[in-house]
Design a protein around this motif. Structure first.
Motif, short mmCIF file in Angstrom:
data_model
loop_
_atom_site.label_atom_id
_atom_site.label_comp_id
_atom_site.label_asym_id
_atom_site.label_seq_id
_atom_site.Cartn_x
_atom_site.Cartn_y
_atom_site.Cartn_z
N THR A 66 -14.67 16.06 -12.79
CA THR A 66 -15.49 15.84 -13.97
C THR A 66 -14.73 16.45 -15.15
N ALA A 67 -14.29 15.57 -16.04
CA ALA A 67 -13.55 15.95 -17.25
C ALA A 67 -13.60 14.74 -18.17
N ALA A 68 -13.55 14.97 -19.47
CA ALA A 68 -13.63 13.84 -20.41
C ALA A 68 -12.54 12.85 -20.09
N PRO A 69 -12.82 11.59 -19.91
CA PRO A 69 -14.11 10.91 -19.89
C PRO A 69 -14.64 10.68 -18.47
N LYS A 70 -14.13 11.39 -17.48
CA LYS A 70 -14.51 11.18 -16.08
C LYS A 70 -15.82 11.90 -15.74
N ASN A 71 -16.56 11.31 -14.81
CA ASN A 71 -17.76 11.94 -14.30
C ASN A 71 -17.81 11.74 -12.80
N SER A 93 -11.83 21.05 -16.98
CA SER A 93 -12.43 20.24 -15.93
C SER A 93 -13.15 21.07 -14.88
#
Length: 100
Positions: A66-71, A93
């Motif tokens: 989870t880190a911009a833009p991942k979820n 992250s």
């Protein structure tokens, strides 16, 4: 419902010290799965070798980032060699590694 914290397991860094602003915690669940949660609060990617102490280390772990833009983006399984997990942590992250 009654919630209890899962049992923590011993997890240590190979160099003896985690980089500043990198937090790591490891747990097992009732079925024996190992879960490692790593938080990288720095603005640069970090590579941290994590050695498991005691018990049997898993053979591989799947990272969820989870880190911009991942979820909760599932990554490629990472092989654990000689009871050591090479954790690649993106900048800013939270990465959760789950044993296979």
């Amino acid at each position: 419902m009654n919630f209890t914290e899962p049992p923590r397991i011993a997890a240590i860094i190979n160099t003896g010290v985690f980089p500043e602003k990198v937090l790591v915690s490891a747990y097992t669940n009732d079925s024996g799965k190992v879960v490692v949660v790593a938080i990288n609060e720095t603005t640069s990617a970090q590579t941290v070798p994590l050695a498991f102490a005691g018990g049997t280390a898993p053979s591989a772990m799947v990272p969820f980032v989870t880190a911009a833009p991942k979820n909760w983006a599932e990554g490629t399984p990472v092989t654990v060699t000689d009871a050591t997990l090479p954790m690649a942590l993106e900048a800013m992250s939270v990465t959760t590694f789950v044993s296979q």
